[in-house]
Design an enzyme around this catalytic site. Structure first.
Site, short mmCIF file in Angstrom:
data_model
loop_
_atom_site.label_atom_id
_atom_site.label_comp_id
_atom_site.label_asym_id
_atom_site.label_seq_id
_atom_site.Cartn_x
_atom_site.Cartn_y
_atom_site.Cartn_z
NE ARG A 89 -0.21 0.18 4.94
CZ ARG A 89 -0.71 0.49 6.12
NH1 ARG A 89 -1.95 0.85 6.25
NH2 ARG A 89 0.06 0.43 7.20
CG LEU A 146 -24.37 20.34 18.64
CD1 LEU A 146 -24.35 20.22 17.12
CD2 LEU A 146 -25.82 20.47 19.14
CG HIS A 147 -18.37 22.30 22.33
ND1 HIS A 147 -18.34 23.62 21.95
CD2 HIS A 147 -17.17 22.03 22.91
CE1 HIS A 147 -17.16 24.14 22.29
NE2 HIS A 147 -16.44 23.20 22.86
NE ARG A 202 -9.83 21.24 9.46
CZ ARG A 202 -8.54 21.27 9.18
NH1 ARG A 202 -8.10 21.87 8.09
NH2 ARG A 202 -7.67 20.73 10.01
#
Ligand SMILES: Cc1cc2nc3c(=O)[nH]c(=O)nc-3n(C[C@H](O)[C@H](O)[C@H](O)COP(=O)(O)OP(=O)(O)OC[C@H]3O[C@@H](n4cnc5c(N)ncnc54)[C@H](O)[C@@H]3O)c2cc1C
Length: 235
Positions: free
Chosen positions: A172, A189-190, A199
């Site tokens: 690989r 969620l935070h 991002r």
């Protein structure tokens, strides 16, 4: 649980695999968690105006812990170079496929025409994706062909070496970072909002921006009020 899935880039995707809240109920989990701190009653959605105000207040004042009560697990398929950026976010938990266990499919990312752009002059790490002239479309096509050729050669070599008995973990190493990989990724969620803030931003690479955007679309039905005020905080 099967929720929904969004295609990202040509062969990638984000799939919201599971969450601890039902659609529309995630905001309530956040306010319940917040109200514990001042020993108030749980209001089970009967006082929606006050719930919404509380979420808005917490978002503005960085009262972040209650947002950690909602958790999401995503299945993601993305190029390795995108995972390299994603995995820097230490508050996520990841489980990625291993090319030591199973051979990789010939599956790789080639940017679309119009998505190469040019090296930005004002930002050392970014590309400039303003509208392209016809000759640039021609140039993009050539770049696609050249990158495709390299990827095909890499996969040919990879497969040949596997056939010759080379161990998977060494065969690989010739595969470039455009190769697609898959992972399960879990986050609260935070920390998800923190990831999206970084991002989704124009400074982040265009490809990971697309994943951040897909994530926001997938989770919004679960936490619509939180997302409404979170989006207000994005520049
Ligand atoms: C546009 C952009 C460009 C980047 N360029 C580069 C680059 O060139 N090279 C490079 O190596 N990285 C780069 N990064 C990665 C960046 O440095 C961060 O590693 C990544 O964005 C994760 O952010 P984070 O640490 O805030 O998130 P998380 O790891 O999810 O952490 C969330 C928060 O938890 C806290 N935290 C987590 N771990 C610790 C700790 N060990 N100590 C103290 N506090 C902690 C911090 O408050 C942190 O903000 C880039 C990121 C972006 C968005």
């Amino acid at each position: 649980l099967e929720y929904s899935r969004k295609t990202v880039l040509e062969h990638g995707f984000v799939h919201l695999f599971s969450t601890n809240v039902s659609p529309g109920q995630g905001d309530l989990a956040v306010v319940r968690s917040a109200r514990v701190s001042f020993d108030a009653d749980w209001r089970t959605g009967t006082d929606e105006g006050s719930d919404e105000k509380l979420i808005h207040y917490m978002m503005r004042n960085h009262h972040t812990s209650p947002f950690e009560s909602v958790v999401f697990t995503f299945e993601v398929k993305a190029p390795v170079f995108t995972f390299r950026q994603w995995h820097r976010h230490r508050t996520w938990s990841f489980s990625e496929l291993s090319a030591r266990y199973a051979p990789l499919k010939e599956d790789y990312y080639i940017p679309a025409i119009g998505k190469y752009g040019v090296q930005s002059k004002s930002n050392k790490q970014a590309r400039n994706l303003d509208t392209i002239a016809d000759d640039e479309a021609h140039r993009d096509r050539r770049w696609q062909e050249e990158q495709d050729e390299v990827m095909r050669l890499a996969f040919q070599t990879y497969r040949r070496h596997l056939e010759q008995g080379m161990p998977r973990e060494l065969a690989r190493i010739v595969l470039p970072v455009a190769t697609y990989s898959r992972m399960f990724a879990t986050v609260d969620l935070h920390n998800l909002m923190h990831f999206v803030r970084l991002r989704f931003d124009a400074h982040a690479q265009w490809e990971i921006q697309q994943y951040a955007k897909a994530i926001v679309e997938l989770i919004t039905p679960f936490v619509p009020i939180t997302m409404k005020y979170f989006k207000e905080t994005l520049s």
